[in-house]
Structures are given as structure tokens and as C-alpha cells.
Design a protein around this motif. Structure first.
Motif, PDB file in Angstrom:
ATOM      1  N   TYR A 255     -21.436 -44.981  24.067  1.00  0.00           N
ATOM      2  CA  TYR A 255     -22.893 -44.812  24.067  1.00  0.00           C
ATOM      3  C   TYR A 255     -23.246 -43.384  24.477  1.00  0.00           C
ATOM      4  N   ASP A 256     -22.576 -42.893  25.504  1.00  0.00           N
ATOM      5  CA  ASP A 256     -22.761 -41.525  25.992  1.00  0.00           C
ATOM      6  C   ASP A 256     -22.406 -40.526  24.890  1.00  0.00           C
ATOM      7  N   ALA A 257     -21.241 -40.722  24.260  1.00  0.00           N
ATOM      8  CA  ALA A 257     -20.796 -39.803  23.200  1.00  0.00           C
ATOM      9  C   ALA A 257     -21.761 -39.799  22.019  1.00  0.00           C
ATOM     10  N   PHE A 258     -22.293 -40.972  21.685  1.00  0.00           N
ATOM     11  CA  PHE A 258     -23.221 -41.073  20.545  1.00  0.00           C
ATOM     12  C   PHE A 258     -24.481 -40.256  20.792  1.00  0.00           C
ATOM     13  N   TRP A 259     -25.112 -40.465  21.943  1.00  0.00           N
ATOM     14  CA  TRP A 259     -26.368 -39.770  22.215  1.00  0.00           C
ATOM     15  C   TRP A 259     -26.156 -38.302  22.577  1.00  0.00           C
ATOM     16  N   SER A 260     -24.932 -37.944  22.953  1.00  0.00           N
ATOM     17  CA  SER A 260     -24.604 -36.536  23.207  1.00  0.00           C
ATOM     18  C   SER A 260     -24.129 -35.852  21.922  1.00  0.00           C
ATOM     19  N   ARG A 261     -24.066 -36.631  20.848  1.00  0.00           N
ATOM     20  CA  ARG A 261     -23.605 -36.148  19.522  1.00  0.00           C
ATOM     21  C   ARG A 261     -22.174 -35.626  19.566  1.00  0.00           C
ATOM     22  N   GLU A 262     -21.367 -36.234  20.415  1.00  0.00           N
ATOM     23  CA  GLU A 262     -19.945 -35.896  20.490  1.00  0.00           C
ATOM     24  C   GLU A 262     -19.180 -36.918  19.651  1.00  0.00           C
ATOM     25  N   TYR A 263     -19.379 -36.854  18.332  1.00  0.00           N
ATOM     26  CA  TYR A 263     -18.895 -37.916  17.446  1.00  0.00           C
ATOM     27  C   TYR A 263     -17.370 -37.997  17.384  1.00  0.00           C
ATOM     28  N   ALA A 264     -16.711 -36.853  17.358  1.00  0.00           N
ATOM     29  CA  ALA A 264     -15.244 -36.864  17.291  1.00  0.00           C
ATOM     30  C   ALA A 264     -14.661 -37.525  18.544  1.00  0.00           C
ATOM     31  N   ALA A 265     -15.236 -37.200  19.698  1.00  0.00           N
ATOM     32  CA  ALA A 265     -14.775 -37.814  20.950  1.00  0.00           C
ATOM     33  C   ALA A 265     -15.056 -39.312  20.928  1.00  0.00           C
ATOM     34  N   GLY A 266     -16.188 -39.705  20.320  1.00  0.00           N
ATOM     35  CA  GLY A 266     -16.532 -41.117  20.231  1.00  0.00           C
ATOM     36  C   GLY A 266     -15.535 -41.902  19.402  1.00  0.00           C
ATOM     37  N   VAL A 267     -15.105 -41.317  18.293  1.00  0.00           N
ATOM     38  CA  VAL A 267     -14.113 -41.980  17.442  1.00  0.00           C
ATOM     39  C   VAL A 267     -12.793 -42.129  18.191  1.00  0.00           C
ATOM     40  N   ASP A 268     -12.414 -41.119  18.966  1.00  0.00           N
ATOM     41  CA  ASP A 268     -11.186 -41.199  19.767  1.00  0.00           C
ATOM     42  C   ASP A 268     -11.287 -42.324  20.808  1.00  0.00           C
ATOM     43  N   LEU A 269     -12.456 -42.475  21.421  1.00  0.00           N
ATOM     44  CA  LEU A 269     -12.674 -43.542  22.403  1.00  0.00           C
ATOM     45  C   LEU A 269     -12.573 -44.915  21.737  1.00  0.00           C
ATOM     46  N   PHE A 270     -13.145 -45.013  20.555  1.00  0.00           N
ATOM     47  CA  PHE A 270     -13.115 -46.265  19.795  1.00  0.00           C
ATOM     48  C   PHE A 270     -11.671 -46.667  19.508  1.00  0.00           C
ATOM     49  N   THR A 271     -10.863 -45.703  19.084  1.00  0.00           N
ATOM     50  CA  THR A 271      -9.446 -45.952  18.799  1.00  0.00           C
ATOM     51  C   THR A 271      -8.692 -46.299  20.085  1.00  0.00           C
ATOM     52  N   ALA A 272      -9.017 -45.584  21.160  1.00  0.00           N
ATOM     53  CA  ALA A 272      -8.327 -45.805  22.436  1.00  0.00           C
ATOM     54  C   ALA A 272      -8.567 -47.208  22.951  1.00  0.00           C
ATOM     55  N   TYR A 273      -9.792 -47.731  22.774  1.00  0.00           N
ATOM     56  CA  TYR A 273     -10.109 -49.070  23.259  1.00  0.00           C
ATOM     57  C   TYR A 273      -9.194 -50.109  22.626  1.00  0.00           C
ATOM     58  N   PHE A 274      -9.031 -50.034  21.312  1.00  0.00           N
ATOM     59  CA  PHE A 274      -8.226 -51.041  20.628  1.00  0.00           C
ATOM     60  C   PHE A 274      -6.727 -50.828  20.799  1.00  0.00           C
ATOM     61  N   SER A 275      -6.355 -49.700  21.406  1.00  0.00           N
ATOM     62  CA  SER A 275      -4.928 -49.489  21.709  1.00  0.00           C
ATOM     63  C   SER A 275      -4.539 -50.147  23.022  1.00  0.00           C
ATOM     64  N   VAL A 276      -5.545 -50.531  23.833  1.00  0.00           N
ATOM     65  CA  VAL A 276      -5.233 -51.116  25.139  1.00  0.00           C
ATOM     66  C   VAL A 276      -5.705 -52.555  25.277  1.00  0.00           C
ATOM     67  N   THR A 277      -6.349 -53.122  24.274  1.00  0.00           N
ATOM     68  CA  THR A 277      -6.782 -54.518  24.340  1.00  0.00           C
ATOM     69  C   THR A 277      -6.800 -55.125  22.944  1.00  0.00           C
ATOM     70  N   ASN A 278      -6.597 -56.429  22.888  1.00  0.00           N
ATOM     71  CA  ASN A 278      -6.656 -57.143  21.606  1.00  0.00           C
ATOM     72  C   ASN A 278      -7.834 -58.117  21.588  1.00  0.00           C
ATOM     73  N   SER A 279      -8.857 -57.830  22.391  1.00  0.00           N
ATOM     74  CA  SER A 279     -10.028 -58.710  22.467  1.00  0.00           C
ATOM     75  C   SER A 279     -10.678 -58.839  21.100  1.00  0.00           C
ATOM     76  N   THR A 280     -11.014 -60.088  20.734  1.00  0.00           N
ATOM     77  CA  THR A 280     -11.600 -60.327  19.405  1.00  0.00           C
ATOM     78  C   THR A 280     -12.849 -61.202  19.506  1.00  0.00           C
ATOM     79  N   THR A 281     -13.546 -61.101  20.612  1.00  0.00           N
ATOM     80  CA  THR A 281     -14.768 -61.892  20.748  1.00  0.00           C
ATOM     81  C   THR A 281     -15.977 -60.969  20.779  1.00  0.00           C
ATOM     82  N   LEU A 282     -17.075 -61.490  21.256  1.00  0.00           N
ATOM     83  CA  LEU A 282     -18.342 -60.782  21.279  1.00  0.00           C
ATOM     84  C   LEU A 282     -18.231 -59.364  21.836  1.00  0.00           C
ATOM     85  N   ASP A 283     -17.322 -59.145  22.787  1.00  0.00           N
ATOM     86  CA  ASP A 283     -17.198 -57.839  23.432  1.00  0.00           C
ATOM     87  C   ASP A 283     -17.300 -56.680  22.467  1.00  0.00           C
TER      88      ASP A 283
END
Length: 297
Positions: A255-283
Motif C-alpha cells: 500500500y505504501d509503495a503504491f501511493w509512493s509510486r514505487e512500483y518496482a519495489a511493490g512488485v518485488d514485495l508482491f513476489t517476496a510475500y508468495f516466496s514465504v507463504t502459501n496462503s490461499t484464502t481471503l488474505d
């Protein structure tokens, strides 16, 4: 869990809400107490074992269909609606059964107010937020918080406040106003020793301060525990596979990266999240939304 969810969805679609509302009341006291006990266990499994929560919700509903409904049946239905949130196309179906849980509770005689507060909280924060205006959800959450506080349900009231902060943030509220809301909520949590919820709020608050360029001190100073920063909390969440905590931290970073327009960092965060969890629900619906937008940035 997915098999049980599929079977239950077929069964409920066949029965329909009218037939379910006409079910008799559960008269076996032992079964009622077991249902109530499991409903309290499930609130922790939502954070730690969402798949097991799904199984329990489905089996409680089946028990209610066979032997009658009770207060805990409403908890089971709202948790079932949360379990359905495994993809965006299921949001409407989830909302339908979440609303049913609210309707079913209104048909009960002399229900426990604390159970009603929990049903309402789960529905508003985890299901209704995807359909109803965020400002309306925040108003209802604040009323529910007051009701929880009045009835002495400190833990639920604290949980409601944590979601009140998050959804206020998503609703586009003024950041300076949000800073004040976060501090008011944080102090209440500290006073009632609700440090688990306080850690979430303190983590979220840091991003509000950054986005608004405020000079506010860190809310982690209110936390009585080993974590004094979001980075320390994140390291703990990764090491212990706390999927809900991971989701909350990564979402606010996105959310911070989006509103700060740090899109490349946001994509890295998105990838990092799914590298450390396999959650597949509402989260991860929150994460998919912002991560998906930033991938086109």
C-alpha cells in the motif's frame, strides 16, 4: 478442506436459505456446548490454520442441518463465508452466506450478545468490506466496538479496532486524522494489554507516518514485547510462518509503495510475500489487487 468446502457449497445451494431458516433449534445441550467451544477455537485458527478452520466450519454447519441450529451455527456460517474467499469470483457467494449468518442470528431467542458481536465483526471486516462502502463499514465497526466494550468483550473489541484502523486507511481518510485515530486505538490496546493487535496497528501506523511525512514517534513504544520495529516483526513472522501477520505487514508495505509510486519495489514485495507463504484464502486478495496494479506501472 477444499473437498469439504465443495461438498458443503453444493449442499447449501440445494437447501437454500429458506429451508435453512426453518430448521429447528439444537436441543442437545452437549452438542450446543461443543459447537460453542469450537466456535471460540476457530477464531484463532483463522489466524494460524485457515484450512482447519474451513473444515470445522463445514462440519458445524452439517451438524446444525442434522440436529438444529444454535448461536455457534451463525459463527460457522460466517467462517464458511470467509473460507469461500479463495478467489475474486467467489466474493458474491461469500457475501450471500455472510449475510445469511447475520439473518440467522436475528431469529434466535435470547442469544449471547458477545456471539452477536463476533458474527458482526467477522462479517463486516472479512466479507462485507468487499461489497459495501468502506465508510459504511467503518461506522458499523465503531458501533460494534462500543457494544463489545459495553459487554466486557475486550479481545473482540480490540480486534474490531484493528480492522477499524485498516479499513479507515483503505477508505481514503485524511492521513493526519488517521494518525490520531491510530494513536487513540493504540493507547486503548496498550491499556487493556492487547499487544498482539497492537503490533498490527503499530506496523500499519509506520506507513501512515511515512506517507503523510509526519514527525510522529513510533507506536512500537507502546508494545510490551520483544518487537520494537516492523522489520523485527517481519523477521519473526517469516521464521514462524505466521501467514496472517505476514499478509498484514506485506499488504501495508505494498500500500505504501503504491501511493509512493514505487512500483518496482511493490512488485518485488508482491513476489517476496508468495516466496514465504502459501496462503490461499481471503488474505491475499488485498495483495493481488495492489500487486496486480503495480505490475503494470
Amino acid at each position: 478442506a477444499k473437498d469439504e468446502l465443495f461438498v458443503m457449497r453444493q449442499l447449501l445451494d440445494e437447501l437454500g436459505t429458506d429451508k435453512l431458516l426453518k430448521l429447528g433449534r439444537m436441543t442437545d445441550v452437549r452438542k450446543c456446548w461443543i459447537m460453542k467451544l469450537v466456535s471460540y477455537v476457530m477464531k484463532d485458527m483463522f489466524r494460524t490454520k485457515p484450512l482447519l478452520m474451513t473444515v470445522l466450519a463445514c462440519r458445524m454447519i452439517k451438524l446444525s442441518i442434522d440436529f438444529g441450529t444454535c448461536e455457534a451455527t451463525c459463527i460457522a456460517f460466517v467462517m464458511y463465508s470467509v473460507a469461500l474467499m479463495d478467489s475474486p469470483e467467489n466474493v458474491g457467494h461469500s457475501y450471500h452466506w455472510g449475510k445469511f449468518a447475520m439473518t440467522l442470528f436475528q431469529t434466535l431467542d435470547n442469544p449471547d450478545p458477545s456471539m452477536h458481536h463476533r458474527v458482526k465483526h467477522y462479517f463486516l471486516s472479512l466479507v462485507g468490506v468487499w461489497i459495501e462502502p468502506h465508510q459504511s463499514i467503518c461506522e458499523c465497526l465503531h458501533i460494534n466496538y462500543r457494544n463489545c466494550e459495553f459487554s466486557g468483550d475486550i479481545e473482540t473489541s480490540s480486534n474490531v479496532l484493528a480492522w477499524y484502523c485498516l479499513i479507515n486507511t483503505l477508505s481514503g481518510s485524511n492521513l493526519v486524522t488517521l494518525n490520531n485515530i491510530y494513536w487513540d486505538v493504540g493507547r486503548k490496546m496498550a491499556e487493556t494489554s492487547q499487544h498482539q493487535h497492537l503490533m498490527f496497528v503499530a506496523s500499519f501506523h509506520g506507513h501512515i507516518v511515512k506517507l503523510a511525512n509526519l514527525s510522529s514517534t513510533s507506536m512500537f513504544e507502546l508494545v510490551k514485547g520483544p518487537f520494537q520495529s516492523e522489520d523485527e516483526l517481519l523477521d519473526y513472522a517469516i521464521a514462524t510462518s505466521k501467514s496472517k501477520l505476514l499478509c498484514g505487514i506485506y499488504f501495508m508495505k505494498l500500500y505504501d509503495a503504491f501511493w509512493s509510486r514505487e512500483y518496482a519495489a511493490g512488485v518485488d514485495l508482491f513476489t517476496a510475500y508468495f516466496s514465504v507463504t502459501n496462503s490461499t484464502t481471503l488474505d491475499f486478495l488485498f495483495l493481488w489487487f495492489y500487486g496486480g496494479i503495480m505490475s503494470f506501472g
